[in-house]
Design a protein around this motif. Structure first.
Motif, PDB file in Angstrom:
ATOM      1  N   VAL A  10       0.865  -1.176   0.000  1.00 51.46           N
ATOM      2  CA  VAL A  10       0.000   0.000   0.000  1.00 51.46           C
ATOM      3  C   VAL A  10       0.905   1.229   0.000  1.00 51.46           C
ATOM      4  CG1 VAL A  10      -1.781   1.282   1.221  1.00 51.46           C
ATOM      5  CG2 VAL A  10      -1.769  -1.216   1.302  1.00 51.46           C
ATOM      6  N   GLU A  11       0.865   1.973  -1.095  1.00 51.14           N
ATOM      7  CA  GLU A  11       1.697   3.163  -1.166  1.00 51.14           C
ATOM      8  C   GLU A  11       1.205   4.197  -0.151  1.00 51.14           C
ATOM      9  OE1 GLU A  11       4.341   4.322  -2.369  1.00 51.14           O
ATOM     10  OE2 GLU A  11       4.939   2.650  -3.655  1.00 51.14           O
ATOM     11  N   GLY A  12       2.092   4.738   0.613  1.00 45.28           N
ATOM     12  CA  GLY A  12       1.686   5.795   1.547  1.00 45.28           C
ATOM     13  C   GLY A  12       2.894   6.321   2.269  1.00 45.28           C
ATOM     14  N   SER A  13       2.846   7.563   2.619  1.00 49.14           N
ATOM     15  CA  SER A  13       3.995   8.168   3.283  1.00 49.14           C
ATOM     16  C   SER A  13       3.967   7.912   4.777  1.00 49.14           C
ATOM     17  CB  SER A  13       3.992   9.675   3.037  1.00 49.14           C
ATOM     18  OG  SER A  13       2.833  10.249   3.591  1.00 49.14           O
ATOM     19  N   GLY A  14       2.787   7.552   5.297  1.00 44.21           N
ATOM     20  CA  GLY A  14       2.667   7.406   6.741  1.00 44.21           C
ATOM     21  C   GLY A  14       2.524   8.745   7.442  1.00 44.21           C
ATOM     22  N   MET A  15       2.175   9.738   6.647  1.00 43.64           N
ATOM     23  CA  MET A  15       2.043  11.083   7.231  1.00 43.64           C
ATOM     24  C   MET A  15       0.590  11.489   7.437  1.00 43.64           C
ATOM     25  SD  MET A  15       4.985  12.407   7.766  1.00 43.64           S
ATOM     26  CE  MET A  15       4.698  14.161   7.803  1.00 43.64           C
ATOM     27  N   GLY A  16      -0.328  10.708   6.873  1.00 43.77           N
ATOM     28  CA  GLY A  16      -1.737  11.128   6.834  1.00 43.77           C
ATOM     29  C   GLY A  16      -2.327  11.390   8.206  1.00 43.77           C
ATOM     30  N   LEU A  17      -2.223  10.398   9.117  1.00 44.65           N
ATOM     31  CA  LEU A  17      -2.825  10.564  10.435  1.00 44.65           C
ATOM     32  C   LEU A  17      -2.022  11.529  11.300  1.00 44.65           C
ATOM     33  CD1 LEU A  17      -4.165   7.057  11.439  1.00 44.65           C
ATOM     34  CD2 LEU A  17      -5.456   9.139  10.991  1.00 44.65           C
ATOM     35  N   ALA A  18      -0.711  11.543  11.080  1.00 49.03           N
ATOM     36  CA  ALA A  18       0.110  12.502  11.824  1.00 49.03           C
ATOM     37  C   ALA A  18      -0.337  13.912  11.492  1.00 49.03           C
ATOM     38  CB  ALA A  18       1.574  12.311  11.472  1.00 49.03           C
ATOM     39  N   PHE A  19      -0.613  14.129  10.226  1.00 55.89           N
ATOM     40  CA  PHE A  19      -1.109  15.446   9.801  1.00 55.89           C
ATOM     41  C   PHE A  19      -2.454  15.752  10.459  1.00 55.89           C
ATOM     42  CE2 PHE A  19      -3.699  18.082   7.090  1.00 55.89           C
ATOM     43  CZ  PHE A  19      -2.853  19.135   6.791  1.00 55.89           C
ATOM     44  N   VAL A  20      -3.340  14.749  10.433  1.00 58.89           N
ATOM     45  CA  VAL A  20      -4.669  14.952  11.029  1.00 58.89           C
ATOM     46  C   VAL A  20      -4.530  15.332  12.500  1.00 58.89           C
ATOM     47  CG1 VAL A  20      -6.766  13.759  11.749  1.00 58.89           C
ATOM     48  CG2 VAL A  20      -5.878  13.451   9.427  1.00 58.89           C
ATOM     49  N   LYS A  21      -3.665  14.604  13.200  1.00 59.23           N
ATOM     50  CA  LYS A  21      -3.516  14.866  14.633  1.00 59.23           C
ATOM     51  C   LYS A  21      -3.004  16.279  14.870  1.00 59.23           C
ATOM     52  CE  LYS A  21      -1.605  13.097  18.873  1.00 59.23           C
ATOM     53  NZ  LYS A  21      -0.671  12.195  19.519  1.00 59.23           N
ATOM     54  N   ARG A  22      -2.068  16.661  14.060  1.00 54.00           N
ATOM     55  CA  ARG A  22      -1.468  17.979  14.245  1.00 54.00           C
ATOM     56  C   ARG A  22      -2.479  19.096  13.981  1.00 54.00           C
ATOM     57  NH1 ARG A  22       4.582  19.594  12.979  1.00 54.00           N
ATOM     58  NH2 ARG A  22       4.420  21.819  13.323  1.00 54.00           N
ATOM     59  N   VAL A  23      -3.203  18.954  12.885  1.00 52.61           N
ATOM     60  CA  VAL A  23      -4.163  20.005  12.530  1.00 52.61           C
ATOM     61  C   VAL A  23      -5.305  20.067  13.543  1.00 52.61           C
ATOM     62  CG1 VAL A  23      -5.889  20.685  10.847  1.00 52.61           C
ATOM     63  CG2 VAL A  23      -3.625  19.977  10.093  1.00 52.61           C
ATOM     64  N   VAL A  24      -5.798  18.882  13.926  1.00 51.96           N
ATOM     65  CA  VAL A  24      -6.907  18.859  14.885  1.00 51.96           C
ATOM     66  C   VAL A  24      -6.456  19.443  16.223  1.00 51.96           C
ATOM     67  CG1 VAL A  24      -8.357  17.324  16.259  1.00 51.96           C
ATOM     68  CG2 VAL A  24      -8.148  16.964  13.800  1.00 51.96           C
ATOM     69  N   GLY A  25      -5.264  19.043  16.656  1.00 47.42           N
ATOM     70  CA  GLY A  25      -4.742  19.552  17.923  1.00 47.42           C
ATOM     71  C   GLY A  25      -4.593  21.054  17.889  1.00 47.42           C
ATOM     72  N   ARG A  26      -4.145  21.557  16.777  1.00 47.51           N
ATOM     73  CA  ARG A  26      -3.941  22.994  16.656  1.00 47.51           C
ATOM     74  C   ARG A  26      -5.261  23.757  16.716  1.00 47.51           C
ATOM     75  NH1 ARG A  26      -0.526  26.862  15.346  1.00 47.51           N
ATOM     76  NH2 ARG A  26      -1.170  28.380  13.802  1.00 47.51           N
ATOM     77  N   ASN A  27      -6.326  23.082  16.348  1.00 48.81           N
ATOM     78  CA  ASN A  27      -7.629  23.723  16.391  1.00 48.81           C
ATOM     79  C   ASN A  27      -8.394  23.370  17.656  1.00 48.81           C
ATOM     80  OD1 ASN A  27      -8.393  25.301  13.787  1.00 48.81           O
ATOM     81  ND2 ASN A  27      -7.108  23.590  13.162  1.00 48.81           N
ATOM     82  N   GLY A  28      -7.681  22.931  18.664  1.00 50.97           N
ATOM     83  CA  GLY A  28      -8.291  22.720  19.968  1.00 50.97           C
ATOM     84  C   GLY A  28      -9.074  21.427  20.077  1.00 50.97           C
ATOM     85  N   GLY A  29      -8.859  20.503  19.164  1.00 50.06           N
ATOM     86  CA  GLY A  29      -9.620  19.264  19.218  1.00 50.06           C
ATOM     87  C   GLY A  29      -8.746  18.072  19.565  1.00 50.06           C
ATOM     88  N   GLN A  30      -9.361  16.910  19.610  1.00 52.96           N
ATOM     89  CA  GLN A  30      -8.635  15.674  19.876  1.00 52.96           C
ATOM     90  C   GLN A  30      -9.066  14.634  18.863  1.00 52.96           C
ATOM     91  OE1 GLN A  30      -9.654  15.086  23.985  1.00 52.96           O
ATOM     92  NE2 GLN A  30      -7.570  15.665  24.605  1.00 52.96           N
ATOM     93  N   VAL A  31      -8.170  13.698  18.590  1.00 55.91           N
ATOM     94  CA  VAL A  31      -8.503  12.671  17.611  1.00 55.91           C
ATOM     95  C   VAL A  31      -8.183  11.304  18.197  1.00 55.91           C
ATOM     96  CG1 VAL A  31      -6.242  12.890  16.509  1.00 55.91           C
ATOM     97  CG2 VAL A  31      -8.146  11.890  15.240  1.00 55.91           C
ATOM     98  N   ARG A  32      -9.061  10.321  17.889  1.00 53.71           N
ATOM     99  CA  ARG A  32      -8.798   8.960  18.374  1.00 53.71           C
ATOM    100  C   ARG A  32      -9.345   7.967  17.371  1.00 53.71           C
ATOM    101  NH1 ARG A  32     -13.723   7.224  20.929  1.00 53.71           N
ATOM    102  NH2 ARG A  32     -15.140   9.011  20.952  1.00 53.71           N
ATOM    103  N   ILE A  33      -8.868   6.757  17.541  1.00 56.19           N
ATOM    104  CA  ILE A  33      -9.312   5.698  16.641  1.00 56.19           C
ATOM    105  C   ILE A  33     -10.185   4.743  17.440  1.00 56.19           C
ATOM    106  CG2 ILE A  33      -8.562   3.743  15.250  1.00 56.19           C
ATOM    107  CD1 ILE A  33      -5.945   5.228  14.764  1.00 56.19           C
ATOM    108  N   ALA A  34     -11.298   4.337  16.836  1.00 54.11           N
ATOM    109  CA  ALA A  34     -12.117   3.308  17.460  1.00 54.11           C
ATOM    110  C   ALA A  34     -12.244   2.167  16.458  1.00 54.11           C
ATOM    111  CB  ALA A  34     -13.487   3.858  17.823  1.00 54.11           C
ATOM    112  N   SER A  35     -11.869   0.975  16.889  1.00 51.97           N
ATOM    113  CA  SER A  35     -11.939  -0.157  15.980  1.00 51.97           C
ATOM    114  C   SER A  35     -13.115  -1.032  16.322  1.00 51.97           C
ATOM    115  CB  SER A  35     -10.661  -1.001  16.082  1.00 51.97           C
ATOM    116  OG  SER A  35      -9.671  -0.447  15.282  1.00 51.97           O
ATOM    117  N   GLY A  36     -13.694  -1.596  15.295  1.00 54.67           N
ATOM    118  CA  GLY A  36     -14.721  -2.601  15.532  1.00 54.67           C
ATOM    119  C   GLY A  36     -14.043  -3.861  16.047  1.00 54.67           C
ATOM    120  N   ASP A  37     -14.829  -4.820  16.525  1.00 55.20           N
ATOM    121  CA  ASP A  37     -14.236  -6.036  17.075  1.00 55.20           C
ATOM    122  C   ASP A  37     -13.526  -6.839  15.999  1.00 55.20           C
ATOM    123  OD1 ASP A  37     -14.896  -5.521  19.617  1.00 55.20           O
ATOM    124  OD2 ASP A  37     -16.855  -6.504  19.528  1.00 55.20           O
ATOM    125  N   GLU A  38     -14.151  -6.931  14.844  1.00 55.07           N
ATOM    126  CA  GLU A  38     -13.527  -7.728  13.794  1.00 55.07           C
ATOM    127  C   GLU A  38     -12.995  -6.868  12.667  1.00 55.07           C
ATOM    128  OE1 GLU A  38     -15.857 -10.981  12.412  1.00 55.07           O
ATOM    129  OE2 GLU A  38     -16.422 -11.560  14.453  1.00 55.07           O
TER     130      GLU A  38
END
Lengths: 661, 145
Positions: free
Chosen positions: A614-642
């Motif tokens: 899977v081509e990817g830089s591995g920067m996508g979620l890091a970017f999301v976290k940074r931008v969300v944090g900068r705007n006073g928010g929080q980010v988390r992942i919730a996984s289904g059981d399967e």
């Protein structure tokens, strides 16, 4: 009038006259040994006048100290009886004598008994009681003298009119009551208590004797004698100091103060006579001069201690610039010994360069002194004894003293604050510089690293173009792989640049329509065949600048598509209002992220699968976290059981809700 | 004016880029003469040379890189626009930088277009296709003489 003067006057007037005033009117008008009638009348009236003088003297002495109920009542009763007895001296008619005696007993008894009227209840009446007594007695006296013909007939000695007898009897009862009241009211003043009470009791006995003598025709002598004894007793008591000192002399200071305190202590009950409290206050004010002096000395000492202990330097400066006073802190601050500052010129504490200015400003301040900060915003420096300088702030105030006008200066050493501020400013500058460095780094990464990469790419391509026919298959494969890696590196660099710019998006935030943003993002991503992206309305609006929020959604939806392991997928975007912020969820039905990797997923350059898969830089979620944090928010992942991953992030919903990342 | 008369001035310090453009031109069968300068200073010297020894004659257009040693593209542009004779030159910026600073700075100095060498591969081909059409259709300024 001072206490000793009062003492003398009371002794001269009050005590001696009491004997005369009360004793002489006691002799009956019908007595045969005082003839002619004119002499008798003169004696009666003269004595009445003297009794009045005694009453007034008591009132006057008492005004200077504290006037009790008993004092007022006693003086009022004395006045009333004296006036009525005097009135009967004006007539020689039998009826008038009988009536005036009966009324004198009743009215006098009434006023004596007024000691029972509670303090404060009839305040106005209490103050005017002697005047009321005088008025009532005078009115009755006039009636008796002028209208004695109209009075019911007395049948002579031993045959009192029943009404007159009733009046006398009632008066006697009131006198007994008064005697008890006097004792009660003056419980703590044994002298006056004995005199007043005894007097009332004896007059009561005289009243009964008067009635009895009339009934039995025993002649007027018995009750005259009793009254005389009462007055003589009272006189002797007053004269020889058996009575309360306070009556005779005005209260000694100490006693008056104790009583005043007692009154104050009980004043809370509201039952105390205000006038009494006032009088007590005045007595105390006179008495406590030394007490106040001591108190003022104590508070001056306390103030001095405060001034010495305070961490603020304090100086008093005379008009000439001479330091009149400096506290311990000022000495410490300027590096002088404990008493060295006093007597110096205040300019000794000013750096040389500013001295002339200081003299000028000091004179200007003295011309128009206001309470203000010195320096008017200029940075002020002080000069220590050792020649070093330090930053300070000064508050000025003008004051009049016994030594003339002076200026009070309160000095605070702010050199530490100034130093800290400088450090802080330096740190802020450092931070700005390091941010600029980072900016430069992003530029370098985007340009200088990319340029050689492109060259490599081109060269590889030209090799393929020029030598394809002669290259072995493995070399051709290697060249293909080379191209792929070059593309990957280029996208890494691109994402790194975007990430580093996430902090520097200065576009103004507004209330944005998230539904519209999602519509555009989905359009732009162009989800492949088989993928369904559902945007669940209603979606709350967010307070954001458009680009970063758009990027967040693009990354999240892009991830959901890219990492999906099946040809068909479903992605649901939803949102809700949490009150103080909004929350959005991007949920997919892909393979899911194992719980242990949730945290790792937000780090830079982290991927869960080989990039060849899977081509990817591995920067996508890091970017999301940074931008969300900068705007006073929080980010988390919730996984289904399967299967399935939900990425949930919050965002501010209005301008006020600026969070801290 | 013959389209083939238009001279191409390439100012770029990257030999690979220079070769890439050369290859692309050849592939497109564009035979216009190319003059290459390595940086802004060299280019200014060359462009200002007139008379018999002149390296470049109008009509010409410039393909300019921004990031170069000694004198970068933006400085070169500023200098060019101050030059009485050269200020009317058509310039395309061809760079790896996609920063707004560079983009806005370049357009402020009246360039004809800003092109990012972003993707590796065949991008030169598209670019040169556009440029080929451009000078065939657009009239470029001639020498004043």
């Amino acid at each position: 009038m001072t206490a000793p003067q009062l003492h003398a006057k009371t002794r001269a007037l009050g005590a001696r006259n009491t004997l005369v005033a009360v004793a002489i009117p006691s002799f009956d008008a019908t007595s045969t040994w005082l003839e002619p009638a004119s002499l008798r009348a003169a004696a009666e009236i003269g004595c009445a006048v003297l009794a009045i003088v005694v009453a007034l003297t008591i009132l006057r002495v008492r005004r200077a100290i504290e006037r009790r109920n008993a004092d007022t009542a006693f003086a009022s009763g004395l006045l009333a009886m004296a006036i009525l007895d005097g009135a009967h001296g004006l007539t020689n008619v039998r009826e008038a004598c009988g009536w005036s005696h009966a009324l004198a007993i009743l009215v006098g008894g009434t006023f004596f008994a007024s000691v029972w009227i509670p303090s404060g209840r009839i305040l106005a009446l209490r103050a005017r009681l002697p005047a009321v007594a005088a008025f009532v007695a005078t009115a009755l006296g006039i009636v008796i003298v002028a209208e004695h013909d109209a009075l019911p007939e007395m049948s002579g000695l031993g045959a009192l009119h029943p009404l007159a007898a009733g009046l006398g009897l009632g008066g006697g009862a009131l006198l007994v009551l008064a005697a008890i009241g006097m004792r009660r009211d003056l419980a703590d003043r044994s002298g006056a208590r004995a005199v007043y009470a005894l007097y009332c009791a004896l007059v009561a006995v005289a009243a009964v004797a008067f009635l009895a003598s009339s009934a039995r025709d025993a002649g007027p002598w018995i009750w005259h004698a009793v009254r005389c004894a009462a007055v003589v007793g009272a006189f002797l008591a007053l004269h020889f100091g058996l009575a309360d000192e306070t009556v005779r002399t005005g209260a000694p200071v100490r006693e008056a103060r104790v009583e005043a305190s007692a009154i104050e202590a009980t004043a809370g009950n509201g039952a105390m006579d205000e006038r009494r409290a006032l009088v007590a206050e005045r007595a105390r004010a006179e008495a406590d001069a030394s007490h106040w002096q001591a108190a003022s000395q104590r508070s001056a000492a306390m103030l001095a201690r405060v001034v010495e202990a305070t961490p603020v330097g304090m100086l008093r400066v005379e008009a000439s610039g001479r330091i009149a006073f400096a506290n311990a802190c000022a000495h410490r601050m300027f590096g002088y010994g404990p008493t060295e500052l006093v007597g110096r010129q205040v300019e000794d504490l000013v750096p040389e360069a500013s001295r002339n200015l200081h003299v000028m400003m000091r004179e200007r301040f003295q011309a128009a002194p206001t309470s203000r900060a010195m320096g008017m915003g200029r940075a002020l420096s002080g000069l220590r004894k050792d020649g070093t300088r330090f930053r300070l702030e000064i508050g000025l105030d003008a004051m009049e003293t016994d030594e003339g006008p002076q200026v009070l200066a309160c000095v605070i050493d702010v050199s530490e604050v100034v130093q800290q501020t400088r450090k802080l400013e330096h740190a802020v500058m450092e931070l700005a510089r390091s941010n600029a460095d980072l900016d430069d780094f992003a530029y370098v990464a985007s340009h200088d690293l990319r340029a050689p990469l492109r060259a490599i790419s081109n060269l590889a391509q030209w090799i393929v173009e020029d030598a394809r026919p002669v290259l072995p298959q493995t070399s051709k494969d290697h060249l293909d792989t080379l191209s792929g890696r070059i593309r990957r590196m280029e996208s890494l660099l691109e994402d790194l640049l975007t990430y580093s710019r996430a902090d520097r998006d200065d576009a103004a935030a507004t209330l944005v329509d998230v539904g519209e943003i999602l519509h555009e993002v989905v359009d732009l991503l162009g989800p492949p065949e088989g993928f369904e992206i559902e945007v669940r309305h209603p979606l709350p609006n967010a307070w954001a600048s458009r680009a970063p929020l758009e990027q967040v959604f693009r990354n999240l939806i892009g991830n959901a598509i890219k990492h999906h392991d099946r040809p068909n997928g479903r992605i649901v975007v939803s949102g809700r209002d949490l009150g103080d912020c909004v929350e959005y969820t991007v949920a997919d039905d892909g393979p899911g992220i194992p719980r242990e990797f949730h945290e790792r997923a937000f780090r830079m350059f982290q991927t869960l699968k080989p990039r060849d898969e899977v081509e990817g830089s591995g920067m996508g979620l890091a970017f999301v976290k940074r931008v969300v944090g900068r705007n006073g928010g929080q980010v988390r992942i919730a996984s289904g059981d399967e299967r399935g991953t939900s990425v949930i992030f919050t965002w501010r919903k209005s301008e006020e809700a600026v969070g801290v990342a | 004016m013959n389209a083939n008369d238009v001279q191409i001035v390439l100012i770029d310090d990257d030999t690979v880029d220079v070769e890439g453009i050369g290859r692309a031109l050849k592939k497109r069968r564009i035979s216009n003469p190319i003059t290459v300068f390595r940086d802004g200073i060299e280019a200014l010297e060359g462009l200002r040379r007139t008379g018999p020894g002149a390296l470049v004659r109008k009509p010409f257009m410039i393909l300019l890189d921004l990031n170069m040693p000694r004198m970068g593209g933006l400085e070169f542009l500023a200098e060019l626009r101050r030059d009485e004779r050269l200020r009317d030159t058509v310039v395309f910026v061809l760079t790896t930088s996609s920063s707004d600073r560079d983009k806005l700075g370049s357009y402020a100095l009246n360039i004809a277009g800003y092109m990012v060498k972003s993707r590796v591969g065949d991008d030169f081909m598209d670019m040169l296709q556009l440029l080929g059409w451009y000078w065939r259709i657009v009239e470029l300024p001639q020498e004043a003489s």
